[in-house]
Design a protein around this motif. Structure first.
Motif, PDB file in Angstrom:
ATOM      1  N   THR A  24      25.527  30.093  31.937  1.00 50.77           N
ATOM      2  CA  THR A  24      24.590  30.192  30.803  1.00 50.77           C
ATOM      3  C   THR A  24      24.915  31.444  29.997  1.00 50.77           C
ATOM      4  O   THR A  24      25.107  32.525  30.561  1.00 50.77           O
ATOM      5  CB  THR A  24      23.139  30.271  31.332  1.00 50.77           C
ATOM      6  N   GLU A  25      24.963  31.300  28.680  1.00 52.25           N
ATOM      7  CA  GLU A  25      25.251  32.458  27.833  1.00 52.25           C
ATOM      8  C   GLU A  25      24.013  32.872  27.036  1.00 52.25           C
ATOM      9  O   GLU A  25      23.816  34.028  26.736  1.00 52.25           O
ATOM     10  CB  GLU A  25      26.395  32.123  26.871  1.00 52.25           C
ATOM     11  N   ARG A  26      23.202  31.880  26.709  1.00 47.08           N
ATOM     12  CA  ARG A  26      21.949  32.212  26.022  1.00 47.08           C
ATOM     13  C   ARG A  26      20.866  31.225  26.412  1.00 47.08           C
ATOM     14  O   ARG A  26      21.145  30.086  26.801  1.00 47.08           O
ATOM     15  CB  ARG A  26      22.127  32.257  24.504  1.00 47.08           C
ATOM     16  N   VAL A  27      19.640  31.706  26.306  1.00 52.38           N
ATOM     17  CA  VAL A  27      18.486  30.848  26.566  1.00 52.38           C
ATOM     18  C   VAL A  27      17.624  30.927  25.320  1.00 52.38           C
ATOM     19  O   VAL A  27      17.402  32.017  24.783  1.00 52.38           O
ATOM     20  CB  VAL A  27      17.682  31.379  27.775  1.00 52.38           C
ATOM     21  N   SER A  28      17.157  29.775  24.855  1.00 53.73           N
ATOM     22  CA  SER A  28      16.295  29.761  23.680  1.00 53.73           C
ATOM     23  C   SER A  28      14.915  29.282  24.076  1.00 53.73           C
ATOM     24  O   SER A  28      14.770  28.493  25.023  1.00 53.73           O
ATOM     25  CB  SER A  28      16.869  28.821  22.618  1.00 53.73           C
ATOM     26  N   ARG A  29      13.938  29.785  23.357  1.00 51.61           N
ATOM     27  CA  ARG A  29      12.535  29.392  23.592  1.00 51.61           C
ATOM     28  C   ARG A  29      12.445  27.872  23.707  1.00 51.61           C
ATOM     29  O   ARG A  29      13.006  27.159  22.870  1.00 51.61           O
ATOM     30  CB  ARG A  29      11.727  29.880  22.391  1.00 51.61           C
ATOM     31  N   GLY A  30      11.809  27.382  24.752  1.00 52.89           N
ATOM     32  CA  GLY A  30      11.644  25.928  24.928  1.00 52.89           C
ATOM     33  C   GLY A  30      12.693  25.302  25.840  1.00 52.89           C
ATOM     34  O   GLY A  30      12.525  24.177  26.302  1.00 52.89           O
ATOM     35  N   ASP A  31      13.789  26.034  26.126  1.00 60.27           N
ATOM     36  CA  ASP A  31      14.822  25.481  27.023  1.00 60.27           C
ATOM     37  C   ASP A  31      14.264  25.303  28.437  1.00 60.27           C
ATOM     38  O   ASP A  31      13.457  26.117  28.902  1.00 60.27           O
ATOM     39  CB  ASP A  31      16.018  26.444  27.136  1.00 60.27           C
ATOM     40  N   LEU A  32      14.745  24.267  29.123  1.00 58.58           N
ATOM     41  CA  LEU A  32      14.408  24.121  30.541  1.00 58.58           C
ATOM     42  C   LEU A  32      15.254  25.102  31.345  1.00 58.58           C
ATOM     43  O   LEU A  32      16.467  25.186  31.143  1.00 58.58           O
ATOM     44  CB  LEU A  32      14.711  22.694  31.014  1.00 58.58           C
ATOM     45  N   VAL A  33      14.598  25.835  32.239  1.00 60.88           N
ATOM     46  CA  VAL A  33      15.302  26.825  33.072  1.00 60.88           C
ATOM     47  C   VAL A  33      14.798  26.692  34.511  1.00 60.88           C
ATOM     48  O   VAL A  33      13.794  26.028  34.757  1.00 60.88           O
ATOM     49  CB  VAL A  33      15.031  28.265  32.569  1.00 60.88           C
ATOM     50  N   GLY A  34      15.490  27.340  35.426  1.00 55.26           N
ATOM     51  CA  GLY A  34      15.064  27.320  36.837  1.00 55.26           C
ATOM     52  C   GLY A  34      14.298  28.585  37.173  1.00 55.26           C
ATOM     53  O   GLY A  34      14.683  29.681  36.746  1.00 55.26           O
ATOM     54  N   ILE A  35      13.234  28.436  37.948  1.00 61.10           N
ATOM     55  CA  ILE A  35      12.482  29.612  38.421  1.00 61.10           C
ATOM     56  C   ILE A  35      12.257  29.502  39.927  1.00 61.10           C
ATOM     57  O   ILE A  35      12.100  28.414  40.468  1.00 61.10           O
ATOM     58  CB  ILE A  35      11.114  29.757  37.724  1.00 61.10           C
ATOM     59  N   VAL A  36      12.269  30.664  40.572  1.00 61.94           N
ATOM     60  CA  VAL A  36      11.932  30.728  41.994  1.00 61.94           C
ATOM     61  C   VAL A  36      10.637  31.525  42.110  1.00 61.94           C
ATOM     62  O   VAL A  36      10.608  32.707  41.753  1.00 61.94           O
ATOM     63  CB  VAL A  36      13.064  31.434  42.782  1.00 61.94           C
ATOM     64  N   PRO A  37       9.549  30.896  42.577  1.00 60.82           N
ATOM     65  CA  PRO A  37       8.278  31.633  42.668  1.00 60.82           C
ATOM     66  C   PRO A  37       8.367  32.809  43.637  1.00 60.82           C
ATOM     67  O   PRO A  37       8.908  32.683  44.741  1.00 60.82           O
ATOM     68  CB  PRO A  37       7.288  30.581  43.195  1.00 60.82           C
ATOM     69  N   ILE A  38       7.853  33.931  43.221  1.00 60.15           N
ATOM     70  CA  ILE A  38       7.856  35.125  44.075  1.00 60.15           C
ATOM     71  C   ILE A  38       7.015  34.870  45.331  1.00 60.15           C
ATOM     72  O   ILE A  38       7.349  35.350  46.418  1.00 60.15           O
ATOM     73  CB  ILE A  38       7.355  36.341  43.257  1.00 60.15           C
ATOM     74  N   ALA A  39       5.972  34.049  45.195  1.00 53.82           N
ATOM     75  CA  ALA A  39       5.121  33.762  46.362  1.00 53.82           C
ATOM     76  C   ALA A  39       5.917  33.112  47.481  1.00 53.82           C
ATOM     77  O   ALA A  39       5.583  33.264  48.657  1.00 53.82           O
ATOM     78  CB  ALA A  39       3.970  32.854  45.939  1.00 53.82           C
ATOM     79  N   GLY A  40       6.988  32.396  47.156  1.00 55.58           N
ATOM     80  CA  GLY A  40       7.796  31.746  48.179  1.00 55.58           C
ATOM     81  C   GLY A  40       8.847  32.677  48.773  1.00 55.58           C
ATOM     82  O   GLY A  40       9.537  32.324  49.731  1.00 55.58           O
TER      83      GLY A  40
END
Ligand SMILES: Nc1nc2c(c(=O)[nH]1)N[C@H]1C(S)=C(S)[C@@H](COP(=O)(O)OP(=O)(O)OC[C@H]3O[C@@H](n4cnc5c(N)ncnc54)[C@H](O)[C@@H]3O)O[C@H]1N2
Ligand code: MOO
Length: 416
Positions: free
Chosen positions: A398-414
């Motif tokens: 990935t070189e850039r992310v734009s508002r509205g793009d689907l991205v991956g997140i890892v919850p800190i709670a996990g």
């Protein structure tokens, strides 16, 4: 202690990926051999040393899933109400008899199905009058019945070796009648901080000094994994003292962890201290934060030097050191897998490295959470972990992310 070979962490150079590091740990690090039997009450967080097979099926006998009326499906009239005499009453714990053809039994959740009965009506669907149950048509054969062995057949695998036991695994072990489990012994991990700038929290702080945050961060992260932690304090930049402290720690621990002093590896006395009794491989990771990580062995014991910035400690611990702990502890562990969110901001990053951006999540209009970046980005900013919900994981390509793009997140709670 598990004896590792000196070149256990050798690699071909170049920037490592997290997955390469985890694969290398799995391939080269042998788990601690010692096991112990613990009661289920003591098993939370421990790692199973051997596969568990069910001696008792779960459930152990056919039983009702609801409060209602047990019948033989063959006795029902397909297209209109059936009327059956209610001849018996079975509560959970009662011994089941046999259901005579053409009759029904009042039954409660968990009670054994009488022989011959194969279907249970929920009481809400039944009119019961003068000892007769009026049963509407259309209920499938086998409805509301929990067959013996539906969850686990007798003899089948219930839990594989390598499972880190959570309350739900312990409940399953209890359900198949076990009271003790054989687990790997607890790992013993020694932690140090390094740096002349560090003072203990609460101590008098010199003008260029900061309070040590990393040992408490590491002790907590390790403690949550059921690890016996030895906090060996702050190491100053004295090569002889450092080498002796590392050797002493290596003698009775499975892993020695330090933070700080790994970015260039030269001004740092940890490197020669490790090398005096083993070998050090500095790995560059294609990640941000957390680029430098030193791995090595001191007298056959694993050593890992984490970067000094607290957020880099958190990211490298939860994504890389966690895999080393799994390998040493005999645990089957998978790197945290990102889930979907939408970026709430535009962001440019360098190609060829994975970035962990700390984000807060809000409900999105389409049900997918929207991620907002924490205002201060640096790897020193602990608040970026206390005031956020997740790490957004932006992959190498990935070189850039734009508002509205689907991205991956890892919850800190996990993570912790
Ligand atoms: N010229 C370069 N400078 C830096 C680079 C680089 O590649 N080239 N990398 C940066 C990155 S990324 C990081 S991370 C740090 C890593 O440095 P070290 O692991 O050598 O850590 P230190 O220099 O000892 O400390 C960094 C930072 O963290 C503070 N620190 C250290 N230990 C603690 C602790 N126990 N509690 C609280 N704070 C701690 C320390 O005071 C420094 O501010 O290097 C960058 N620089
Ligand atoms: O990569 Mo450093 O490890 O950003 O903080």
């Amino acid at each position: 202690m598990p004896q590792l070979s000196d070149d256990c962490f050798a690699h071909g150079g170049g920037a490592m990926t997290i997955d390469e590091a985890l694969a290398l740990f799995r391939a080269r690090v042998a788990p601690v051999a010692e096991t112990e039997a613990v009661s289920l009450a003591e098993a939370d967080g421990r790692v199973l040393a051997a596969d568990i097979h069910a001696h008792t099926a779960l459930p152990p006998f056919d039983n009702s899933a609801v409060d209602g009326y047990a019948v033989r499906h063959a006795d029902l009239t397909p297209d209109r109400d059936s009327r059956l005499a209610v001849v018996d009453r079975l509560q959970a714990g009662d011994a089941a008899g046999t259901l005579a053809p053409g009759t029904a039994v009042r039954i409660f959740t968990g009670a054994p199905m009488p022989a011959g009965a194969d279907t249970v009506y929920m009481q809400e669907d039944v009119e019961a009058r003068d000892g007769i149950a009026i049963l509407p048509p259309g209920l499938a054969r086998g409805a509301n019945r929990r067959p013996a062995g539906e969850e686990i057949a007798a003899g089948a695998m219930a839990l594989p070796a390598g499972t880190r036991l959570r309350p739900q695994e312990i409940a399953l072990a209890a359900g198949i009648g076990l009271d003790r489990l054989t687990v790997r012994r607890r790992l013993r991990v020694a932690i140090f901080s390094t740096g002349n700038e560090l003072v203990e929290p609460g101590a008098v702080r010199g003008p260029a000094q900061v309070f040590d945050t990393n040992r408490l961060l590491l002790a907590g992260l390790l403690g949550r994994l059921g690890i016996a932690v030895s906090d060996l304090g702050i190491l100053r930049d004295e090569p002889a003292g450092l080498a002796a402290a590392l050797r002493a720690a290596a003698a009775d621990h499975d892993l020695v962890l330090t933070t700080g002093g790994v970015s260039t590896g030269e001004a740092d006395h940890v490197k020669p201290a490790v090398e005096a009794s083993g070998r050090l491989d500095v790995w560059r990771f294609a990640i941000k934060p957390g680029r430098p990580l030193a791995l090595g062995t001191v007298a056959g014991t694993a050593f890992c030097g984490l970067p000094g910035n607290p957020v880099a400690v958190y990211v490298t611990f939860t994504h890389i050191v966690r895999g080393l702990i799994a390998a040493l502890g005999g645990e089957t562990w998978r790197r945290p897998r990102p889930m979907a969110a939408r970026a709430g901001f535009n962001h440019k990053k360098r190609l060829g490295r994975t970035e962990f951006v700390r984000v807060t999540l809000a409900d999105g209009p389409d049900g997918i959470p929207v991620a907002t970046r924490f205002a201060i980005e640096g790897a020193a900013v602990i608040r970026s972990l206390t005031e956020t919900d997740a790490l957004m994981v932006l992959p190498d390509a990935t070189e850039r992310v734009s508002r509205g793009d689907l991205v991956g997140i890892v919850p800190i709670a996990g993570l912790a």
